[in-house]
Design a protein around this motif. Structure first.
Motif: not given
Length: 219
Positions: A160-169
Motif C-alpha cells: 500500500d503506497v500512500v502519497v499526501s499531495s499538496p493541492l493549491d486551493a
C-alpha cells in the motif's frame, strides 16, 4: 495533480526502486482481463482511494508580501490529498514477483517524500514536500480484500503506497493599501487611548481627530 503524482511514482519505481527498464509500469485496474493481456513483467500501481488528508489541513489565510514588506494579498494554504495506490508485481513465477516486491519495498521505504527532482508541473511550482509512505496498515474503513473483490480478481501480495499531495486551493483575497495618512494617535501622561477617525469624517476642513478615552490606574 494526480497525473503528476503518477509520473513521479513511475520514475521512482522504474529508475530507483527497480532499475530494470525491461519491467513495465502500469496504472490500469488489475482485473482478470488486464492480467490475461499482459505479456511482460509488470509493476501495477492502481489508484484505488482518494481522500483529503485532514491531519494536514490548515485554517485561516496566509499573507503575501511585496519587496517593501507590505501585505499585497491573502490566500488559503494548500490542502493535502491522500492518494492510495495498490502496488503489485506480475510475472510468470511467484518467486520473481516476491523479488520485485522486495526491491520495491526497499527502494520506496527509504524516501519519506517524493524526491523533488521527480516532481513536475504544479507540484514542482508549489515547492512543498510531498509525503510518501509504504506498507502501513490500511484505515479501519477499508481492507485490501475488499479492493480485490471489487476488481473481480484473486487476492495477491501487494504494497500500500500512500502519497499526501499538496493541492493549491486557488482562493486569494486582495489586500487594500496600507493606511499612511489621515490618522493620529497621541499619548499623554494620563495614558489616553486614541480611537482613530479617518479624515473624511472630519468636518469643515478640521484636521483628523482622535477620540480620547482615559484609562484609570489603580494604585
Amino acid at each position: 495533480m494526480i497525473h503528476e503524482v503518477d509520473e513521479a511514482l513511475r520514475r521512482l519505481v522504474r529508475d530507483e526502486a527497480l532499475g530494470e527498464p525491461a519491467v513495465e509500469v502500469s496504472f490500469e485496474a488489475p482485473t482478470k482481463d488486464w492480467a490475461a493481456r499482459r505479456n511482460a513483467p509488470t509493476v501495477n500501481l492502481y489508484l484505488y482511494d482518494i481522500r483529503e488528508d485532514m491531519q494536514r489541513r490548515q485554517r485561516g489565510l496566509v499573507n503575501a508580501y511585496d519587496a517593501e514588506g507590505a501585505v499585497t494579498a491573502r490566500y488559503a494554504p494548500p490542502r493535502h490529498v491522500k492518494l492510495s495506490y495498490l502496488l503489485t508485481a506480475w510475472t510468470q513465477r511467484p518467486e520473481d514477483e516476491h523479488r520485485l516486491l522486495s526491491n520495491l519495498l526497499t527502494g520506496i521505504i527509504r524516501h519519506e517524500a517524493l524526491p523533488p527532482a521527480m516532481l513536475t508541473g504544479s507540484l514542482a511550482a508549489l515547492g512543498l514536500p510531498v509525503p510518501l509512505s509504504v506498507a502501513l496498515p490500511p484505515p479501519q474503513d477499508r481492507s485490501f480484500a475488499d479492493v480485490w473483490t471489487a476488481l473481480g480478481g484473486e487476492l495477491k501480495p501487494s504494497l500500500d503506497v500512500v502519497v499526501s499531495s499538496p493541492l493549491d486551493a486557488a482562493r486569494r483575497v486582495a489586500a487594500g493599501p496600507p493606511a499612511t495618512e489621515g490618522m493620529r494617535i497621541t499619548v499623554g501622561d494620563d495614558e489616553p487611548v486614541g480611537h482613530l477617525v479617518p479624515p473624511d469624517a472630519a468636518r469643515d476642513g478640521a484636521p483628523p481627530r482622535v477620540a480620547m478615552v482615559r484609562r484609570r490606574t489603580h494604585r
